[in-house]
Scaffold this motif. Structure first.
Motif, PDB file in Angstrom:
ATOM      1  N   SER A 164       0.790  -1.229   0.000  1.00 22.26           N
ATOM      2  CA  SER A 164       0.000   0.000   0.000  1.00 22.26           C
ATOM      3  C   SER A 164       0.823   1.280   0.000  1.00 22.26           C
ATOM      4  CB  SER A 164      -0.940   0.012   1.225  1.00 22.26           C
ATOM      5  OG  SER A 164      -1.775  -1.126   1.243  1.00 22.26           O
ATOM      6  N   ALA A 165       2.148   1.187  -0.030  1.00 17.75           N
ATOM      7  CA  ALA A 165       2.978   2.393   0.054  1.00 17.75           C
ATOM      8  C   ALA A 165       2.731   3.342  -1.117  1.00 17.75           C
ATOM      9  CB  ALA A 165       4.452   2.011   0.113  1.00 17.75           C
ATOM     10  N   GLN A 166       2.338   2.795  -2.267  1.00 14.60           N
ATOM     11  CA  GLN A 166       2.072   3.640  -3.428  1.00 14.60           C
ATOM     12  C   GLN A 166       0.845   4.522  -3.214  1.00 14.60           C
ATOM     13  OE1 GLN A 166       1.539   0.411  -3.289  1.00 14.60           O
ATOM     14  NE2 GLN A 166      -0.560   0.049  -3.961  1.00 14.60           N
ATOM     15  N   SER A 167       0.041   4.195  -2.204  1.00 20.39           N
ATOM     16  CA  SER A 167      -1.175   4.971  -1.897  1.00 20.39           C
ATOM     17  C   SER A 167      -1.072   5.587  -0.502  1.00 20.39           C
ATOM     18  CB  SER A 167      -2.408   4.067  -1.973  1.00 20.39           C
ATOM     19  OG  SER A 167      -2.521   3.435  -3.226  1.00 20.39           O
ATOM     20  N   ILE A 168       0.109   6.041  -0.135  1.00 22.45           N
ATOM     21  CA  ILE A 168       0.348   6.494   1.231  1.00 22.45           C
ATOM     22  C   ILE A 168      -0.588   7.617   1.660  1.00 22.45           C
ATOM     23  CG2 ILE A 168       2.194   8.067   0.515  1.00 22.45           C
ATOM     24  CD1 ILE A 168       2.055   5.992   3.799  1.00 22.45           C
ATOM     25  N   GLU A 169      -0.939   8.526   0.745  1.00 21.61           N
ATOM     26  CA  GLU A 169      -1.855   9.614   1.116  1.00 21.61           C
ATOM     27  C   GLU A 169      -3.212   9.065   1.541  1.00 21.61           C
ATOM     28  OE1 GLU A 169      -0.239   9.464  -1.814  1.00 21.61           O
ATOM     29  OE2 GLU A 169       0.605  11.429  -2.350  1.00 21.61           O
ATOM     30  N   ALA A 170      -3.759   8.159   0.741  1.00 21.88           N
ATOM     31  CA  ALA A 170      -5.063   7.574   1.062  1.00 21.88           C
ATOM     32  C   ALA A 170      -4.990   6.729   2.323  1.00 21.88           C
ATOM     33  CB  ALA A 170      -5.551   6.727  -0.112  1.00 21.88           C
ATOM     34  N   VAL A 171      -3.889   6.006   2.490  1.00 22.51           N
ATOM     35  CA  VAL A 171      -3.706   5.193   3.693  1.00 22.51           C
ATOM     36  C   VAL A 171      -3.764   6.071   4.932  1.00 22.51           C
ATOM     37  CG1 VAL A 171      -2.019   3.839   5.002  1.00 22.51           C
ATOM     38  CG2 VAL A 171      -2.386   3.355   2.582  1.00 22.51           C
ATOM     39  N   VAL A 172      -3.027   7.160   4.917  1.00 18.38           N
ATOM     40  CA  VAL A 172      -2.957   8.052   6.073  1.00 18.38           C
ATOM     41  C   VAL A 172      -4.320   8.666   6.385  1.00 18.38           C
ATOM     42  CG1 VAL A 172      -2.044  10.265   6.883  1.00 18.38           C
ATOM     43  CG2 VAL A 172      -0.508   8.544   5.908  1.00 18.38           C
ATOM     44  N   GLU A 173      -5.057   9.073   5.380  1.00 23.19           N
ATOM     45  CA  GLU A 173      -6.382   9.667   5.620  1.00 23.19           C
ATOM     46  C   GLU A 173      -7.319   8.661   6.283  1.00 23.19           C
ATOM     47  OE1 GLU A 173      -7.249  12.881   5.382  1.00 23.19           O
ATOM     48  OE2 GLU A 173      -5.091  13.071   4.981  1.00 23.19           O
ATOM     49  N   LYS A 174      -7.273   7.421   5.831  1.00 21.71           N
ATOM     50  CA  LYS A 174      -8.118   6.394   6.422  1.00 21.71           C
ATOM     51  C   LYS A 174      -7.678   6.068   7.857  1.00 21.71           C
ATOM     52  CE  LYS A 174      -9.521   4.164   2.092  1.00 21.71           C
ATOM     53  NZ  LYS A 174     -10.981   4.164   2.316  1.00 21.71           N
ATOM     54  N   LEU A 175      -6.371   6.068   8.083  1.00 24.94           N
ATOM     55  CA  LEU A 175      -5.864   5.799   9.432  1.00 24.94           C
ATOM     56  C   LEU A 175      -6.245   6.918  10.397  1.00 24.94           C
ATOM     57  CD1 LEU A 175      -2.309   4.407   8.604  1.00 24.94           C
ATOM     58  CD2 LEU A 175      -4.272   3.102   9.444  1.00 24.94           C
ATOM     59  N   LYS A 176      -6.182   8.147   9.941  1.00 19.76           N
ATOM     60  CA  LYS A 176      -6.593   9.274  10.780  1.00 19.76           C
ATOM     61  C   LYS A 176      -8.057   9.129  11.195  1.00 19.76           C
ATOM     62  CE  LYS A 176      -3.510  12.866   8.888  1.00 19.76           C
ATOM     63  NZ  LYS A 176      -3.467  14.111   8.071  1.00 19.76           N
ATOM     64  N   GLU A 177      -8.883   8.723  10.239  1.00 22.88           N
ATOM     65  CA  GLU A 177     -10.314   8.538  10.531  1.00 22.88           C
ATOM     66  C   GLU A 177     -10.524   7.445  11.562  1.00 22.88           C
ATOM     67  OE1 GLU A 177     -14.441   7.226   8.224  1.00 22.88           O
ATOM     68  OE2 GLU A 177     -12.707   7.935   7.056  1.00 22.88           O
ATOM     69  N   GLY A 178      -9.763   6.342  11.431  1.00 25.57           N
ATOM     70  CA  GLY A 178      -9.933   5.225  12.342  1.00 25.57           C
ATOM     71  C   GLY A 178      -9.340   5.459  13.717  1.00 25.57           C
ATOM     72  N   TYR A 179      -8.122   5.951  13.764  1.00 27.15           N
ATOM     73  CA  TYR A 179      -7.453   6.194  15.043  1.00 27.15           C
ATOM     74  C   TYR A 179      -7.980   7.446  15.737  1.00 27.15           C
ATOM     75  CZ  TYR A 179      -3.819   2.607  14.517  1.00 27.15           C
ATOM     76  OH  TYR A 179      -3.136   1.415  14.410  1.00 27.15           O
ATOM     77  N   GLU A 180      -8.595   8.342  14.976  1.00 26.52           N
ATOM     78  CA  GLU A 180      -9.205   9.575  15.497  1.00 26.52           C
ATOM     79  C   GLU A 180      -8.182  10.537  16.102  1.00 26.52           C
ATOM     80  OE1 GLU A 180     -13.627   8.417  16.804  1.00 26.52           O
ATOM     81  OE2 GLU A 180     -12.098   7.414  18.024  1.00 26.52           O
ATOM     82  N   ARG A 181      -6.948  10.486  15.588  1.00 26.49           N
ATOM     83  CA  ARG A 181      -5.912  11.437  15.998  1.00 26.49           C
ATOM     84  C   ARG A 181      -4.812  11.438  14.950  1.00 26.49           C
ATOM     85  NH1 ARG A 181      -3.170   7.167  19.643  1.00 26.49           N
ATOM     86  NH2 ARG A 181      -1.255   8.383  19.604  1.00 26.49           N
ATOM     87  N   GLU A 182      -3.999  12.474  14.955  1.00 19.16           N
ATOM     88  CA  GLU A 182      -2.956  12.616  13.943  1.00 19.16           C
ATOM     89  C   GLU A 182      -1.557  12.315  14.462  1.00 19.16           C
ATOM     90  OE1 GLU A 182      -3.463  16.621  12.483  1.00 19.16           O
ATOM     91  OE2 GLU A 182      -4.678  15.889  10.804  1.00 19.16           O
ATOM     92  N   ASP A 183      -1.423  12.133  15.776  1.00 25.34           N
ATOM     93  CA  ASP A 183      -0.087  11.924  16.339  1.00 25.34           C
ATOM     94  C   ASP A 183       0.270  10.449  16.504  1.00 25.34           C
ATOM     95  OD1 ASP A 183      -1.879  11.388  18.363  1.00 25.34           O
ATOM     96  OD2 ASP A 183      -0.691  12.374  19.940  1.00 25.34           O
ATOM     97  N   VAL A 184      -0.478   9.561  15.846  1.00 23.61           N
ATOM     98  CA  VAL A 184      -0.197   8.126  15.926  1.00 23.61           C
ATOM     99  C   VAL A 184       1.148   7.836  15.253  1.00 23.61           C
ATOM    100  CG1 VAL A 184      -1.002   5.805  15.361  1.00 23.61           C
ATOM    101  CG2 VAL A 184      -2.663   7.623  15.831  1.00 23.61           C
ATOM    102  N   PRO A 185       2.064   7.133  15.933  1.00 25.90           N
ATOM    103  CA  PRO A 185       3.356   6.801  15.322  1.00 25.90           C
ATOM    104  C   PRO A 185       3.180   5.857  14.130  1.00 25.90           C
ATOM    105  CG  PRO A 185       3.421   6.518  17.710  1.00 25.90           C
ATOM    106  CD  PRO A 185       1.981   6.683  17.333  1.00 25.90           C
TER     107      PRO A 185
END
Length: 251
Positions: A164-185
């Motif tokens: 999924s590294a080729q879609s890193i922007e989309a990955v990060v947006e989905k992770l932000k939604e799930g984790y509900e924060r932006e400071d996740v390592p």
């Protein structure tokens, strides 16, 4: 006999001893050339038939296996990492079962554990996470809706994201939604254990720019979760006040 063998994540010495012995004894080797280090072929016996499956279809792979079986030759089907994770071996095993060809599966070191080793971290920290989610972003291979990245991230567990590294922007947006924060390592490990390994560590806030700066587009693991950088509880396993079957608690 057909032996499905996990070649490990990259470093040729990270194959199992059993897997290496199978390669040394094989008369036919079919390896995933786009991902498996070619140095594994240096351990093949003289005269062994070697096929690169990167250019082959399932039917062509099975044809080679069937022909070798008819000639009583041992076959190694060499997959990257551990063949049980995104290895597409079930369809091969089903075909062999139909043809009544005996086979076995020899596990290997997966790139997700190799990546954790590369960043020197433990997925399962006491009080932080006791669960590891292995998944991928949807691409040409779809992902069931109930396994969408944001839903999985909502568990706040440790995560390993393949392919999924080729879609890193989309990955990060989905992770932000799930984790509900932006400071996740988060860590992105390119070709763990290979000579050209790269490691990029950050948070959901800055990892996209760091990955782009490192020019990482594929062949990478994305590891996410507080296990990467957080305080954690001491393990009960080695706590002197905790008794178990092999040790009494100290008084």
């Amino acid at each position: 006999m057909v032996s499905f063998v996990g070649a490990g994540p990259g470093d040729v010495d990270l194959i199992t001893i059993k897997g290496r012995k199978k390669i040394e004894a094989a008369e036919v080797v079919i390896y995933a050339g786009s991902l498996v280090a070619k140095e594994h072929m240096n351990f093949c016996k003289a005269g062994a038939e070697i096929y690169n499956s990167a250019t082959m279809t399932l039917e062509e792979v099975i044809f080679v296996m069937k022909k070798a079986n008819e000639e009583n030759k041992n076959v190694v089907r060499l997959h990257t990492g551990d063949p049980s994770i995104y290895g597409a071996i079930k369809e091969q095993m089903d075909k062999l079962t139909e043809l009544k060809i005996e086979f076995e599966v020899i596990p290997g070191v997966s790139s997700f554990t190799a990546s954790a080793a590369a960043i020197k971290r433990e997925f399962t920290l006491p009080g932080i996470s006791q669960t590891v989610i292995i998944t991928r972003m949807e691409g040409r291979t779809p992902v069931p809706a109930k396994e969408s990245l944001e839903l999985l991230a909502a568990h706040k567990a440790s995560m390993s994201i393949f392919l999924s590294a080729q879609s890193i922007e989309a990955v990060v947006e989905k992770l932000k939604e799930g984790y509900e924060r932006e400071d996740v390592p988060i860590a992105v490990v390119y070709k763990a254990t290979w000579e050209d390994e790269k490691i990029v560590v950050g948070t959901l806030l800055d990892i996209v720019s760091k990955v782009k700066e490192a020019e990482i587009k594929n062949f990478a693991q994305i590891l996410v979760g507080d296990f990467i950088d957080t305080n954690y509880e001491r393990s009960k396993l080695y706590d002197p006040t905790f008794a178990h079957g092999f040790r009494e608690a100290s008084k």
